[in-house]
Design an enzyme around this catalytic site. Structure first.
Site, mmCIF file in Angstrom:
data_model
loop_
_atom_site.group_PDB
_atom_site.id
_atom_site.type_symbol
_atom_site.label_atom_id
_atom_site.label_comp_id
_atom_site.label_asym_id
_atom_site.label_seq_id
_atom_site.Cartn_x
_atom_site.Cartn_y
_atom_site.Cartn_z
ATOM 1 N N ASN A 285 -27.164 -10.551 165.324
ATOM 2 C CA ASN A 285 -28.123 -10.969 164.299
ATOM 3 C C ASN A 285 -29.239 -11.805 164.941
ATOM 4 O O ASN A 285 -29.205 -12.078 166.144
ATOM 5 C CB ASN A 285 -27.415 -11.703 163.160
ATOM 6 N N ARG B 224 -28.187 -6.755 170.974
ATOM 7 C CA ARG B 224 -27.580 -6.626 169.641
ATOM 8 C C ARG B 224 -27.300 -8.006 169.064
ATOM 9 O O ARG B 224 -27.515 -9.022 169.681
ATOM 10 C CB ARG B 224 -26.264 -5.827 169.728
ATOM 11 N N ARG C 125 -29.647 -13.248 168.843
ATOM 12 C CA ARG C 125 -30.668 -12.696 169.739
ATOM 13 C C ARG C 125 -31.559 -13.792 170.315
ATOM 14 O O ARG C 125 -31.869 -13.799 171.498
ATOM 15 C CB ARG C 125 -31.544 -11.704 168.983
ATOM 16 N N ARG D 60 -37.577 3.197 168.363
ATOM 17 C CA ARG D 60 -38.972 3.248 167.928
ATOM 18 C C ARG D 60 -39.810 2.239 168.708
ATOM 19 O O ARG D 60 -40.882 2.573 169.232
ATOM 20 C CB ARG D 60 -39.016 2.929 166.422
ATOM 21 N N ARG D 61 -39.341 1.007 168.789
ATOM 22 C CA ARG D 61 -40.083 -0.021 169.518
ATOM 23 C C ARG D 61 -40.107 0.308 171.009
ATOM 24 O O ARG D 61 -41.155 0.206 171.658
ATOM 25 C CB ARG D 61 -39.423 -1.393 169.297
ATOM 26 N N CYS E 183 -31.674 5.957 162.214
ATOM 27 C CA CYS E 183 -32.091 5.013 163.247
ATOM 28 C C CYS E 183 -31.855 5.616 164.622
ATOM 29 O O CYS E 183 -31.988 4.963 165.632
ATOM 30 C CB CYS E 183 -31.416 3.656 163.079
ATOM 31 N N LYS F 198 -35.365 -0.965 154.976
ATOM 32 C CA LYS F 198 -35.379 -0.121 156.182
ATOM 33 C C LYS F 198 -33.977 0.192 156.671
ATOM 34 O O LYS F 198 -33.796 1.120 157.446
ATOM 35 C CB LYS F 198 -36.272 -0.716 157.276
ATOM 36 N N ASP F 199 -32.979 -0.558 156.215
ATOM 37 C CA ASP F 199 -31.597 -0.263 156.585
ATOM 38 C C ASP F 199 -30.924 0.719 155.632
ATOM 39 O O ASP F 199 -29.782 1.113 155.849
ATOM 40 C CB ASP F 199 -30.766 -1.554 156.637
HETATM 41 C C1 DPM Z 1 -33.432 -0.694 161.672
HETATM 42 C C2 DPM Z 1 -33.965 -0.932 162.947
HETATM 43 C C3 DPM Z 1 -33.721 -2.289 163.229
HETATM 44 C C4 DPM Z 1 -33.059 -2.853 162.092
HETATM 45 C C5 DPM Z 1 -34.646 0.106 163.807
HETATM 46 C C6 DPM Z 1 -36.162 -0.087 163.914
HETATM 47 C C7 DPM Z 1 -34.093 -3.019 164.489
HETATM 48 C C8 DPM Z 1 -33.048 -2.904 165.577
HETATM 49 C C9 DPM Z 1 -33.369 -3.721 166.800
HETATM 50 C C10 DPM Z 1 -33.427 0.572 160.927
HETATM 51 N N1 DPM Z 1 -32.869 -1.850 161.204
HETATM 52 O O1 DPM Z 1 -36.776 -0.994 163.362
HETATM 53 O O2 DPM Z 1 -36.797 0.728 164.628
HETATM 54 O O3 DPM Z 1 -34.377 -4.443 166.858
HETATM 55 O O4 DPM Z 1 -32.595 -3.675 167.759
HETATM 56 C C11 DPM Z 1 -33.378 -4.969 160.726
HETATM 57 C C12 DPM Z 1 -34.238 -6.126 160.793
HETATM 58 C C13 DPM Z 1 -34.715 -6.334 159.474
HETATM 59 C C14 DPM Z 1 -34.139 -5.354 158.669
HETATM 60 C C15 DPM Z 1 -34.537 -6.945 161.978
HETATM 61 C C16 DPM Z 1 -35.725 -6.475 162.797
HETATM 62 C C17 DPM Z 1 -35.619 -7.457 158.950
HETATM 63 C C18 DPM Z 1 -36.992 -6.987 158.491
HETATM 64 C C19 DPM Z 1 -37.039 -6.163 157.210
HETATM 65 C C20 DPM Z 1 -32.609 -4.276 161.870
HETATM 66 N N2 DPM Z 1 -33.324 -4.580 159.448
HETATM 67 O O5 DPM Z 1 -36.177 -5.333 162.704
HETATM 68 O O6 DPM Z 1 -36.231 -7.314 163.589
HETATM 69 O O7 DPM Z 1 -36.548 -6.588 156.155
HETATM 70 O O8 DPM Z 1 -37.652 -5.095 157.279
#
Ligand code: DPM
Length: 369
Positions: free
Chosen positions: A153, A151, A157, A133-134, A245, A82-83
């Site tokens: 890791n 913000r 958080r 999104r959330r 994002c 997703k990143d």
């Molecule tokens: C992206 C988002 C977030 C990450 C945006 C979204 C969350 C940012 C936030 C694109 N990347 O989800 O709408 O919560 O402020 C990220 C996480 C993981 C991968 C952590 C998470 C772990 C889960 C995975 C950050 N990237 O979303 O809690 O492998 O999919």
């Protein structure tokens, strides 16, 4: 001396857990290869005071790693899919996608609170998330909740949640929490009706050089066919919407027999407006036999939303990619276009404001000195 393969990873604990997971899987198939992990800090890891969506930059967590791939300093890089943006730098591809873990989001309530459902959280409860999104989906459903940026890791958080008490709860991906061994911190898993997940959430993927057939063949043992089909559909959807994002886009994908269903959501910032739609197609679900170890595999030159395919998956991925694009087109035509344009403008304005504020602070500091 056996062969050495160099593996790039971010330095965060979650990234290293994911990288080690991939390497452990590969070692089972290639016991004679030495996989050397090279950990790096990325821009996204360094900027801790600004919400991701407000930095105004795609590929925050990936650029340094991609440069080292292109410069031949590493042979592949492990990411949360997703990143990874839907368009990759020229010469790089998603070489393999591992079996997806739980794609859903979870509510992590501060330990001195008791959970009786999102709707019964006291009005004004502060939910920490930097995901537009959330935020949009929760605001839409539970107008009395307050959303606040957070913000850092996962470790940072959770520490902020328990120690600083500025938040009543966080929303985080189930997959990340589980990989860290923190599943017991989950108070509630959000179902699609409450919050649809991000494109490719929960799937770990490997990026490599497009022309490196040797590494592609090695990585192909990781491929999970149902995950591959779903993630290609989702990435094609996001690519067509041109969402990074910086815009609230969400999905939910299902395979039942030969039927692939993609549900999509495009939300305004704050969630007042939304376009929700879904579409299904029949696809060739017979090519899903487990990837076996063999050299000189047949890879298509064409990629699917930047994802490499073996020849035997080509028909299915062509269908999946078209599904994502078609659903996006239909949603753009029924209002998503306007929502996205406005959301992007709002985010761009926000970025300008933040830059101006930073410049003002810097000028003040200088005046003092
Ligand atoms: C992206 C988002 C977030 C990450 C945006 C979204 C969350 C940012 C936030 C694109 N990347 O989800 O709408 O919560 O402020 C990220 C996480 C993981 C991968 C952590 C998470 C772990 C889960 C995975 C950050 N990237 O979303 O809690 O492998 O999919």
């Amino acid at each position: 001396m056996g062969e050495i393969i160099r593996v790039g990873s971010r330095k965060s604990q979650l990234a290293l857990i994911q990288t080690n997971g991939v390497v452990d899987q590969l070692k089972k198939y290639f016991p004679d290869v030495e996989f050397q992990i090279i950990a790096m800090t990325t821009t996204g890891d360094k900027i801790l005071d600004t919400a991701l969506s407000k930095i105004g930059e795609k590929s925050l967590f990936t650029r340094e790693l991609e440069t080292s791939l292109l410069e031949n300093q590493v042979d592949f890089v492990v990411h949360s899919l997703k990143d990874l943006p839907t368009e990759l730098p020229c010469g790089l591809v998603v070489g393999a996608i591992c079996k997806r873990d739980d794609p859903r989001d979870a509510l992590v309530l501060r330990s001195d609170h008791e959970f009786h459902g999102l709707s019964s959280l006291p009005a004004g409860s502060v939910i920490g998330t930097s995901s537009l999104r959330r935020a949009a989906q929760l605001k839409r459903k539970y107008a009395n909740l307050q959303i606040s940026d957070v913000r850092g890791n996962l470790n940072t958080r959770l520490k902020k949640l328990e120690e600083a008490k500025q938040y009543d709860a966080l929303v985080l991906a189930v997959a990340g929490l589980e990989r860290m061994g923190w599943q017991e911190k989950i108070s509630h898993i959000l179902e699609p009706e409450e919050c649809m997940y991000a494109v490719s959430q929960g799937a770990v993927a490997v990026e490599c050089r497009a022309n490196d057939n040797h590494v592609l063949s090695i990585l192909s043992v990781l491929t999970d066919f149902p995950t591959l089909v779903k993630c290609v559909a989702e990435r094609a959807f996001l690519r067509r919407l041109e969402g990074g994002c910086s815009v609230p886009v969400a999905v939910n994908t299902e395979i039942k027999g030969n039927e692939l269903t993609l549900r999509g959501g495009v939300f305004s910032i704050g969630g007042a407006d939304a376009v929700l739609d879904n579409m299904s197609v029949q696809f060739d679900n017979s090519s899903s036999d487990k990837g076996e170890k063999q050299e000189a595999k047949n890879f298509t030159t064409q990629t699917f939303a930047a994802v490499v395919s073996e020849g035997r998956f080509e028909a299915a991925l062509t269908t999946a990619e078209a599904l994502g694009t078609d659903l996006a087109n239909r949603m753009l035509a029924s209002g998503a276009d306007e929502i996205l344009r406005f959301a992007k403008k709002q985010t761009a304005d926000e970025i300008l404001k933040q830059k101006a504020a930073k410049a003002a602070t810097a000028a003040q500091e200088q005046a003092k000195a």
